[in-house]
Write a protein that holds these residues in place. Sequence first.
Motif, short mmCIF file in Angstrom:
data_model
loop_
_atom_site.label_atom_id
_atom_site.label_comp_id
_atom_site.label_asym_id
_atom_site.label_seq_id
_atom_site.Cartn_x
_atom_site.Cartn_y
_atom_site.Cartn_z
N TYR A 4 0.86 -1.18 0.00
CA TYR A 4 0.00 0.00 0.00
C TYR A 4 0.90 1.23 0.00
N TYR A 67 -11.67 4.16 11.07
CA TYR A 67 -10.26 4.45 11.37
C TYR A 67 -9.69 3.35 12.24
N TYR A 79 -5.29 6.19 11.61
CA TYR A 79 -5.27 6.14 10.16
C TYR A 79 -6.47 5.37 9.64
N ARG A 80 -6.67 5.49 8.33
CA ARG A 80 -7.71 4.70 7.67
C ARG A 80 -7.11 4.09 6.43
N ILE A 81 -7.78 3.09 5.92
CA ILE A 81 -7.31 2.38 4.74
C ILE A 81 -8.27 2.64 3.59
N ASP A 82 -7.73 3.11 2.49
CA ASP A 82 -8.48 3.29 1.25
C ASP A 82 -8.15 2.09 0.37
N GLU A 83 -8.97 1.08 0.48
CA GLU A 83 -8.70 -0.18 -0.21
C GLU A 83 -8.77 -0.02 -1.72
N ASP A 84 -9.66 0.82 -2.22
CA ASP A 84 -9.78 1.02 -3.67
C ASP A 84 -8.48 1.52 -4.29
N ASN A 85 -7.78 2.38 -3.57
CA ASN A 85 -6.52 2.95 -4.07
C ASN A 85 -5.29 2.33 -3.42
N ARG A 86 -5.51 1.31 -2.59
CA ARG A 86 -4.43 0.62 -1.86
C ARG A 86 -3.53 1.66 -1.17
N MET A 87 -4.20 2.48 -0.34
CA MET A 87 -3.51 3.58 0.33
C MET A 87 -3.87 3.60 1.80
N ILE A 89 -3.98 6.19 4.88
CA ILE A 89 -4.02 7.64 5.08
C ILE A 89 -3.93 7.92 6.58
#
Length: 100
Positions: A4, A67, A79-87, A89
Amino acid sequence: MSKYSVKLLPKANRDLDEIYRYIKDEIKLIETAKQMIDLLQEAILGLDEMPYRGAIRKTGTFSNKGYRQIFLKNFTIIYRIDEDNRMVIVATVRYTPSNF
């Protein structure tokens, strides 16, 4: 295993700057300030391989909004995870003294 990317929001960057400044200027421990920031940055960047290792945040600010949090010394990385963008944050890094 695909990694990620890790992004720090401006607030998280300011938090790290403030942690460094406080330890260096107020407590007068320059080397400790550097070491603490290195540890925090290592933990944050390590989320690229294991973003789900942090517990879901269930209390306080950012609770029940997807979060996660990891604890390091007297600090909490939220933090949080943006799975669609594999990021991953990172929203903030907070001082969290223990209340034993």
